[in-house]
Design an enzyme around this catalytic site. Structure first.
Site, mmCIF file in Angstrom:
data_model
loop_
_atom_site.group_PDB
_atom_site.id
_atom_site.type_symbol
_atom_site.label_atom_id
_atom_site.label_comp_id
_atom_site.label_asym_id
_atom_site.label_seq_id
_atom_site.Cartn_x
_atom_site.Cartn_y
_atom_site.Cartn_z
ATOM 1 N N GLN A 1 17.030 3.661 35.626
ATOM 2 C CA GLN A 1 17.013 5.109 35.460
ATOM 3 C C GLN A 1 16.279 5.517 34.186
ATOM 4 O O GLN A 1 15.602 6.558 34.154
ATOM 5 C CB GLN A 1 18.428 5.686 35.475
ATOM 6 C CG GLN A 1 19.347 5.251 34.336
ATOM 7 C CD GLN A 1 20.669 6.002 34.360
ATOM 8 O OE1 GLN A 1 20.781 7.131 34.821
ATOM 9 N NE2 GLN A 1 21.723 5.367 33.860
ATOM 10 N N ASP B 1 9.685 -10.924 34.702
ATOM 11 C CA ASP B 1 11.022 -11.459 34.458
ATOM 12 C C ASP B 1 11.134 -11.739 32.964
ATOM 13 O O ASP B 1 10.529 -12.690 32.457
ATOM 14 C CB ASP B 1 11.228 -12.739 35.263
ATOM 15 C CG ASP B 1 12.596 -13.372 35.032
ATOM 16 O OD1 ASP B 1 13.379 -12.828 34.223
ATOM 17 O OD2 ASP B 1 12.865 -14.430 35.645
ATOM 18 N N ILE B 2 11.890 -10.911 32.255
ATOM 19 C CA ILE B 2 11.939 -11.047 30.801
ATOM 20 C C ILE B 2 12.680 -12.295 30.339
ATOM 21 O O ILE B 2 12.668 -12.614 29.145
ATOM 22 C CB ILE B 2 12.569 -9.801 30.139
ATOM 23 C CG1 ILE B 2 14.055 -9.671 30.492
ATOM 24 C CG2 ILE B 2 11.799 -8.541 30.514
ATOM 25 C CD1 ILE B 2 14.781 -8.611 29.669
ATOM 26 N N ALA C 1 17.769 -4.628 31.755
ATOM 27 C CA ALA C 1 19.091 -4.940 31.215
ATOM 28 C C ALA C 1 20.047 -5.319 32.335
ATOM 29 O O ALA C 1 19.867 -4.917 33.489
ATOM 30 C CB ALA C 1 19.656 -3.755 30.440
ATOM 31 N N TYR C 2 21.055 -6.081 31.969
ATOM 32 C CA TYR C 2 22.182 -6.368 32.852
ATOM 33 C C TYR C 2 23.281 -5.379 32.463
ATOM 34 O O TYR C 2 23.899 -5.513 31.406
ATOM 35 C CB TYR C 2 22.652 -7.815 32.661
ATOM 36 C CG TYR C 2 23.751 -8.255 33.601
ATOM 37 C CD1 TYR C 2 23.482 -9.109 34.663
ATOM 38 C CD2 TYR C 2 25.068 -7.831 33.418
ATOM 39 C CE1 TYR C 2 24.489 -9.535 35.520
ATOM 40 C CE2 TYR C 2 26.078 -8.237 34.277
ATOM 41 C CZ TYR C 2 25.784 -9.084 35.325
ATOM 42 O OH TYR C 2 26.788 -9.500 36.189
ATOM 43 N N ASP D 1 26.285 1.773 22.998
ATOM 44 C CA ASP D 1 27.438 2.138 22.174
ATOM 45 C C ASP D 1 28.579 1.153 22.330
ATOM 46 O O ASP D 1 29.482 1.092 21.488
ATOM 47 C CB ASP D 1 27.915 3.544 22.534
ATOM 48 C CG ASP D 1 28.416 3.642 23.975
ATOM 49 O OD1 ASP D 1 27.714 3.117 24.871
ATOM 50 O OD2 ASP D 1 29.479 4.244 24.215
ATOM 51 N N TYR E 1 29.681 -8.099 28.275
ATOM 52 C CA TYR E 1 28.515 -7.228 28.301
ATOM 53 C C TYR E 1 28.172 -6.763 26.893
ATOM 54 O O TYR E 1 27.013 -6.838 26.448
ATOM 55 C CB TYR E 1 28.775 -6.016 29.204
ATOM 56 C CG TYR E 1 27.806 -4.875 28.978
ATOM 57 C CD1 TYR E 1 26.528 -4.910 29.533
ATOM 58 C CD2 TYR E 1 28.167 -3.769 28.200
ATOM 59 C CE1 TYR E 1 25.627 -3.873 29.320
ATOM 60 C CE2 TYR E 1 27.277 -2.726 27.987
ATOM 61 C CZ TYR E 1 26.013 -2.783 28.546
ATOM 62 O OH TYR E 1 25.121 -1.758 28.321
ATOM 63 N N LYS F 1 24.801 -7.463 24.557
ATOM 64 C CA LYS F 1 23.940 -6.404 24.038
ATOM 65 C C LYS F 1 23.796 -6.515 22.519
ATOM 66 O O LYS F 1 22.689 -6.323 21.978
ATOM 67 C CB LYS F 1 24.492 -5.029 24.419
ATOM 68 C CG LYS F 1 24.458 -4.728 25.911
ATOM 69 C CD LYS F 1 23.044 -4.730 26.462
ATOM 70 C CE LYS F 1 22.225 -3.550 25.992
ATOM 71 N NZ LYS F 1 20.864 -3.523 26.625
ATOM 72 N N TRP G 1 26.721 6.262 27.458
ATOM 73 C CA TRP G 1 27.114 6.941 28.699
ATOM 74 C C TRP G 1 25.900 7.573 29.383
ATOM 75 O O TRP G 1 25.911 8.757 29.740
ATOM 76 C CB TRP G 1 28.170 7.994 28.394
ATOM 77 C CG TRP G 1 29.475 7.460 27.894
ATOM 78 C CD1 TRP G 1 29.710 6.230 27.333
ATOM 79 C CD2 TRP G 1 30.744 8.141 27.905
ATOM 80 N NE1 TRP G 1 31.025 6.104 26.976
ATOM 81 C CE2 TRP G 1 31.689 7.255 27.320
ATOM 82 C CE3 TRP G 1 31.163 9.394 28.325
ATOM 83 C CZ2 TRP G 1 33.033 7.604 27.163
ATOM 84 C CZ3 TRP G 1 32.495 9.752 28.172
ATOM 85 C CH2 TRP G 1 33.415 8.847 27.600
#
Length: 367
Positions: A39, A73-74, A97-98, A139, A187, A191, A213
Site C-alpha cells: 500500500q 527479492d531483497i 516488508a513482512y 512504531d 515482528y 523491524k 497504524w
C-alpha cells in the site's frame, strides 16, 4: 514496473541541519521502489505526479521504477546486484516488508529475513554503488512504558469488560527518536534489527522513517477491514487499550518524497497528529463512512481489552502477538527538518493534519 519521464534539474545544496544530516548531491536520476504491490509503494506512485515540483518546475525529474517481489527479492544478494546493474538507482525506497504481526510469532526466520536481512543487503548494495536508501520502520519497536501503560482493573480486563470507572488513561507523551525501543513481538524485533542493520552499514547517511497504524486505498489495512465487517456483521469487538495514531499512506508518501528532495538523512518519526485507541479509530471510521454513504446503517462497536481479545483468538487457534500499549510517535523532528530544508512546502499540508482529517480525505477518495 512504472517509469516516469526524466528532466534536467539544477543542483542545490541545503544548509547543515542539527537534527538530521543533509547530503550534498544532485537530485536522483533513478528512484527504485521495492515492494511495488504494498500500500505504501502504491501511494508513492500515486503521489509522485503531484509532488514533482519538489524537484523541478517541469515535472518529475527522474525515472521512477517500482519492482515487486518476483522482480526484486531483497533477501537475495545476487538478485539485488543484478537489479542495481540494470537500473542503476540513485535512491532506493524500501517498501518491502513482512507485516503479518501475528504470523511472525511462528515464522520468525522469514520475518527476520525480510525485515532485517533484506534492508541490510539493500544497504550494502547501495553503499557499494553510491545510491541512497530510505527505509521504513514501525512504531511497534516501542512497547509503552510506565507512563504510557493502560491502567485497567485486572479482574475486569481478564473478562474483557471495561468498567467505566476504570477507563484507560494515558499521558500525552509521544515517542521521540531518542526514546529507547522495547520490541514486544518477533515482528517488532525484526523491524528494529532492520533499522540497526541499515545504520550499521550507512552510519549517518542512512534515512529511516518509523510510522504507525498505516492505512490507505490499497492493500489490506484496518480501515478497509472495518468497512467490510461493518457491512456484514451486526456488531464488532475492537481493542480499547492500545493507543497509537492512524496514518494515511498518501500523507506518508508525501513526507518521504520531501525527504528525498531535501536529501535528508537520519532517524525520523512520522504519523498524523493526535492519538486514539483502535476502538476509537473504528468508531470514527463508521461515523465518517455513514456520512459519506459508504455504509447504509451503523453497527454496534464494543470495546474489548487486549487480554480478552487474545484469549478469544486462542480459541480459534490464533496466537496473537504482543503489541505496544502506547506507541504514539512525535513527528516534530521531521516537521522541523522539512520546514527548514525542503525546497518547497507541500501544497495542502495534509501530512500535518489530525488523523481524523486524513481519514476523511482517504474515505472521500473511496466514495
Amino acid at each position: 514496473m512504472m517509469i516516469l519521464a526524466m528532466a534536467q534539474i539544477t543542483k542545490t545544496t541545503p544548509a547543515p541541519c542539527e537534527t538530521s544530516t543533509i547530503i550534498e548531491a544532485n537530485f536522483p536520476d533513478v528512484v527504485l521502489i521495492t515492494g511495488a504491490n504494498s500500500q505504501l509503494a502504491q501511494a508513492l506512485l500515486r503521489v509522485a505526479a503531484e509532488v514533482g515540483y519538489l524537484f523541478s518546475n517541469t515535472g518529475i525529474p527522474f525515472k521512477l521504477c517500482a519492482l515487486n517481489r518476483s522482480q526484486l527479492d531483497i533477501t537475495n544478494a545476487a538478485n539485488i546486484a543484478a537489479v542495481f546493474s540494470q537500473y542503476r538507482p540513485n535512491w532506493v525506497i524500501n517498501c518491502a516488508a513482512y507485516n503479518a504481526v501475528d504470523a511472525a510469532e511462528n515464522d520468525i526466520v522469514k520475518a527476520h529475513r525480510v525485515n532485517a536481512l533484506g534492508p541490510e543487503l539493500l544497504a550494502q548494495q547501495c553503499l557499494q554503488s553510491g545510491a541512497r536508501l530510505l527505509h521504513v520502520s514501525s512504531d511497534y519497536v516501542f512497547g509503552g512504558n510506565a507512563a504510557h501503560d493502560i491502567d485497567h482493573n485486572a479482574e475486569n480486563v481478564s473478562e474483557g469488560v471495561i468498567d467505566p470507572a476504570a477507563k484507560p488513561h494515558y499521558l500525552a507523551s509521544p515517542c521521540v527518536e531518542l526514546d529507547h525501543p522495547k520490541p514486544l513481538s518477533e515482528y517488532a524485533k525484526s523491524k528494529l534489527l532492520g533499522e540497526q542493520k541499515v545504520f550499521a552499514v550507512f552510519g549517518d547517511r542512512a534515512t529511516v522513517v518509523r510510522t504507525s497504524w498505516l492505512y490507505g486505498q490499497d492493500g489490506h489495512n484496518f480501515v478497509k477491514t472495518m468497512l467490510k465487517l461493518m457491512q456484514t456483521q451486526p456488531s464488532l469487538q475492537v481493542i480499547d487499550d492500545q493507543i497509537g495514531c492512524p496514518t494515511w499512506s498518501d500523507a506518508l508518501a508525501r513526507v518521504m518524497w520531501q525527504l528525498v528532495a531535501a536529501q535528508c538523512s537520519g532517524l525520523f518519526h512520522y504519523s498524523a497528529k493526535g492519538q486514539c485507541s483502535w476502538h476509537e479509530f473504528a468508531v470514527e471510521i463508521q461515523q465518517q463512512a455513514l456520512v459519506l454513504n459508504l455504509l447504509n446503517q451503523p453497527v454496534v462497536i464494543l470495546p474489548i481489552s487486549s487480554t480478552a481479545y487474545a484469549k478469544q483468538a486462542l480459541t480459534r487457534g490464533v496466537n496473537v502477538a504482543k503489541r505496544p500499549s502506547y506507541s504514539v510517535l512525535n513527528s516534530d523532528k521531521l516537521q522541523f527538518t522539512l520546514a527548514t530544508h525542503a525546497r518547497h512546502s507541500m501544497f495542502d499540508n495534509i501530512e500535518w493534519q489530525d488523523w481524523r482529517q486524513q481519514l476523511n480525505q482517504m474515505l472521500r477518495q473511496l466514495s
